[in-house]
Design an enzyme around this catalytic site. Sequence first.
Site, mmCIF file in Angstrom:
data_model
loop_
_atom_site.group_PDB
_atom_site.id
_atom_site.type_symbol
_atom_site.label_atom_id
_atom_site.label_comp_id
_atom_site.label_asym_id
_atom_site.label_seq_id
_atom_site.Cartn_x
_atom_site.Cartn_y
_atom_site.Cartn_z
ATOM 1 N N ASP A 1 0.733 -1.312 0.454
ATOM 2 C CA ASP A 1 -0.380 -0.397 0.364
ATOM 3 C C ASP A 1 1.138 0.940 -0.563
ATOM 4 O O ASP A 1 1.942 1.041 0.359
ATOM 5 C CB ASP A 1 -1.185 -0.011 1.065
ATOM 6 C CG ASP A 1 -0.076 -0.066 1.997
ATOM 7 O OD1 ASP A 1 0.437 0.680 2.615
ATOM 8 O OD2 ASP A 1 -0.836 -0.761 2.896
ATOM 9 N N ASP B 1 -5.399 -22.155 28.377
ATOM 10 C CA ASP B 1 -5.027 -21.743 27.600
ATOM 11 C C ASP B 1 -5.727 -20.728 27.598
ATOM 12 O O ASP B 1 -7.018 -20.907 27.285
ATOM 13 C CB ASP B 1 -3.714 -21.579 26.908
ATOM 14 C CG ASP B 1 -2.802 -22.686 26.796
ATOM 15 O OD1 ASP B 1 -2.550 -22.277 28.342
ATOM 16 O OD2 ASP B 1 -2.597 -23.440 26.310
ATOM 17 N N HIS C 1 11.542 2.776 14.465
ATOM 18 C CA HIS C 1 13.079 2.710 13.449
ATOM 19 C C HIS C 1 12.935 3.699 12.392
ATOM 20 O O HIS C 1 14.261 4.403 12.796
ATOM 21 C CB HIS C 1 13.271 1.776 13.693
ATOM 22 C CG HIS C 1 15.272 1.519 13.446
ATOM 23 N ND1 HIS C 1 14.943 1.309 11.908
ATOM 24 C CD2 HIS C 1 15.925 1.111 14.031
ATOM 25 C CE1 HIS C 1 16.887 1.241 11.634
ATOM 26 N NE2 HIS C 1 17.005 1.332 12.605
ATOM 27 N N ASN D 1 14.354 25.589 9.312
ATOM 28 C CA ASN D 1 12.961 25.847 10.099
ATOM 29 C C ASN D 1 13.457 26.438 10.772
ATOM 30 O O ASN D 1 11.569 26.826 12.023
ATOM 31 C CB ASN D 1 12.763 25.501 9.630
ATOM 32 C CG ASN D 1 12.308 23.693 9.496
ATOM 33 O OD1 ASN D 1 13.023 23.855 10.736
ATOM 34 N ND2 ASN D 1 11.691 22.737 9.895
ATOM 35 N N ILE E 1 15.221 19.711 14.231
ATOM 36 C CA ILE E 1 16.695 19.060 14.002
ATOM 37 C C ILE E 1 16.759 19.394 12.334
ATOM 38 O O ILE E 1 15.976 19.641 11.523
ATOM 39 C CB ILE E 1 16.778 17.662 14.228
ATOM 40 C CG1 ILE E 1 16.496 16.872 13.193
ATOM 41 C CG2 ILE E 1 17.273 17.426 15.838
ATOM 42 C CD1 ILE E 1 16.551 15.489 13.155
ATOM 43 N N ALA F 1 25.421 -4.579 5.212
ATOM 44 C CA ALA F 1 26.840 -3.927 5.067
ATOM 45 C C ALA F 1 28.009 -3.861 4.588
ATOM 46 O O ALA F 1 29.026 -3.652 3.751
ATOM 47 C CB ALA F 1 26.494 -2.924 6.242
ATOM 48 N N TYR G 1 27.913 -6.781 2.246
ATOM 49 C CA TYR G 1 28.095 -7.486 0.433
ATOM 50 C C TYR G 1 29.210 -6.351 0.223
ATOM 51 O O TYR G 1 29.657 -5.256 0.144
ATOM 52 C CB TYR G 1 26.925 -6.907 -0.042
ATOM 53 C CG TYR G 1 25.278 -8.086 0.863
ATOM 54 C CD1 TYR G 1 26.369 -9.281 0.121
ATOM 55 C CD2 TYR G 1 24.804 -7.561 1.640
ATOM 56 C CE1 TYR G 1 25.532 -10.162 0.930
ATOM 57 C CE2 TYR G 1 23.930 -8.702 1.960
ATOM 58 C CZ TYR G 1 24.361 -9.945 1.624
ATOM 59 O OH TYR G 1 23.607 -11.387 1.848
ATOM 60 N N ASP H 1 33.443 1.100 6.017
ATOM 61 C CA ASP H 1 34.818 1.738 4.421
ATOM 62 C C ASP H 1 34.961 2.748 5.568
ATOM 63 O O ASP H 1 36.012 3.582 5.232
ATOM 64 C CB ASP H 1 34.038 1.985 3.163
ATOM 65 C CG ASP H 1 33.415 0.791 2.769
ATOM 66 O OD1 ASP H 1 34.387 -0.029 2.919
ATOM 67 O OD2 ASP H 1 33.029 0.163 2.489
ATOM 68 N N SER I 1 22.013 2.853 12.812
ATOM 69 C CA SER I 1 21.665 2.740 12.555
ATOM 70 C C SER I 1 21.078 4.569 11.432
ATOM 71 O O SER I 1 20.831 5.031 11.117
ATOM 72 C CB SER I 1 20.154 2.322 12.819
ATOM 73 O OG SER I 1 20.315 1.109 12.691
#
Length: 759
Positions: free
Chosen positions: A14, A35, A47, A61, A65, A153, A155, A190, A214
């Site tokens: 979507d 149960d 995330h 603005n 941040i 990362a 690869y 790198d 991240s």
Amino acid sequence: YIDNFSGWDIANNDNDVRAKQATVQKTIKGSKGQDSIINVTLNGYGHASLVAGVSSASTNNFLGIAGTGFKCKFLPVKGMLDIDAEKGSVNYGYQGLIYAANHGCKIVNLSWGSTNSFSHAAQDAINYAVFNKDVLVIAAAGNQDVDQNYYPASYENVLSVAASSIKKSQTSDQIIDIKADFATYNYEVDLCAPGASIYTTYKSNNYTSSKGSSLAAPQVAGAAALVRSKYKDLSALQVGELLRVTADVMDTNIFNKAYVGKLGKGRLNMLKALTASKSPSVRMYHNNLSESVLQASSSADTLTLLADFVNFLHPTKDLTITLHSLSPNVVVIDSLSKMQIIKTLDSATNILDPFKVVILPNGKANEVITLRLSYNDSAYTDHQYFYIIVNPNYLTMDTNEISLTESGVGRLGLHDVFSKMTTGVGLQYKGNTLLYEGGLMISASGGRLSNCVRNEKGNAQDNNFVPLKDIRFVPSVTADQESFTEFQDTNKLNVPVSISQRSWAWKDAPSNKHILIEYSLKNLSSTKIDTIRAGIFADWDLDNSNSNRGNWDNSSSLGYTFTTDNSLYGGIAVISKLTPICYTIDNASTTAIGLYDGFTKTEKLTTLSQGTKNSQFITLKGSDLSQVVGAEIYSLQPSETRKICFSIQAGDNLSDLKTSVSDAQLKYAMINTVTQVENEFDNHEITVFPNPANDRLSLINLGDGATVIEILNVQGQILSTIKLHANEIDINISRLESGLYFVKIINHGASTLTKFVKN
């Protein structure tokens, strides 16, 4: 895609890329064993909002941040199922990468990943984005304080970004860049970027502090967008190299001493990347060392390392490259290569000044060795790490139209399919790679199993077999190529057999589209094994792997897979006269045995125990298929050896496969006949030359008292008989057809035998 102007949710199909709520059912254990099922609402993970803010938050603005990608466009692509909102499982990440690349993104940030998750399909997706769409792919290097590869990362063709932090110097007020205490590190990194206490956007209209690689990766992604905006003629790889070589070196200070070479070039410096454009960036992209190791006649040979290099940025002036070994088992005896001038985007080779190394025979089989290249050119210094495998326990049968890599621990195709150090060619036919993974599985009575194929984790392989004799090519008079290896289970209580594996291949039609593999199973226990089932597991990938069909041909004992357009076929046939097994697996299945969630011991035993009743999968659209083709041996006595022979073949149609099976049956009958004839004789010391021979054959050292010589074919039939009068003899063989023959010497009733080949 309809209404995808704000991005796209690949996972849920979507146009709402927000972190959404999802309702799932959970089972609650009752105190009295009863149960109950309740509905639980999962909140969006949030995330991606943290990540996106770092690279793309609006600037100037007076709010929140400023993202590093000043005024650059941002396309959100969601690859997580809503139902996985709290797990953080990015199930559609590589599909999202392809979507972004196809929709014009020139930088793609991947702030997700895992260890032990190497995939050739993922590498292909990355290569497509980089080389077909000129996309710079940037990925987070991980958040575990360990030295390990982290994918995507790690690869190739990905800019790997680790998280850095800061520390005040003990001797001054200087702020020093250090590895973040949680950050993953490795030779594939790198560069680094700040990843601790990063203030960024969070969910809807909120801000928060967070940490992780991240958040380091999108800083680099935003910087890359600025670099691409300024230097519009640079390719994706050039932009990545510019960001890398202008980073501030950080692994030379005392706090990073333990991570030398494992933090990349250093910490991101956006100002340098946007203003310093005079540095070269030299990278090795190919070398011959792995091939040289395979071809070496002995492990102590001196090998010449030839390498190809490319310079992505400013021309070099007086470039020198130095080779270092990080292992005592590889000794560099000529470490310096003078390359001097390499122009921008030019390639060069060190063929005029090669490196030389010696591989010592001290390492274990298939040991991965790390080597370092140091680049120096005036003010430019750089480094690069690469890897080779020494003491290889694998080889490739390649004398005919199909090529098959075999290992000394039962694997077929690629030696280690879930590792970046994957070796071999797989199974190839006319330029097509047909096999993703293959290997031997053996079960015995009582639910015992030994195997070397993927396990229940789905991203790793079982390693039940230990080599007894490394795989090697051996001289052959019955085939154009012959290989031999021997191995057994590491735990003899599993399946207590030793396995001798012998393979044969021929270069001429009609034998040029198949390879024979024979397994000799010897019972190492002191008791009878009632039933042994041995099968070859094959995860077929013919053309588009998601459109394969599978079937069983009972007349040929052939399990085969083919494309839905009937243009490409691959198969495994049981050549031995035994009860056959064929189980075809829909890898994508969620209701039967499927492999996307792993391959459990129970599932493996099932595929070996159902005969051929689950051998067919011929739906219209096809699917991603695997097959287990095998046979059963009954009542294997202590110390007894029994054999199972398979033929692996490829072709353009089913008729091709069946022709190969018929020829394989004839070839195996010939091999058995030759073996039986050889076993009748103990002495093979007669000298025959030339061998192969054309019209004349000479024999010497016949021994005193030799009276009669006989020429036999491979069926043991006597073709001619000659009475001897000397210790040497010259025989006219011009009337013999080309092929394998035997010379039998009769000496006072005793016989000796040797072979020769007639051209």
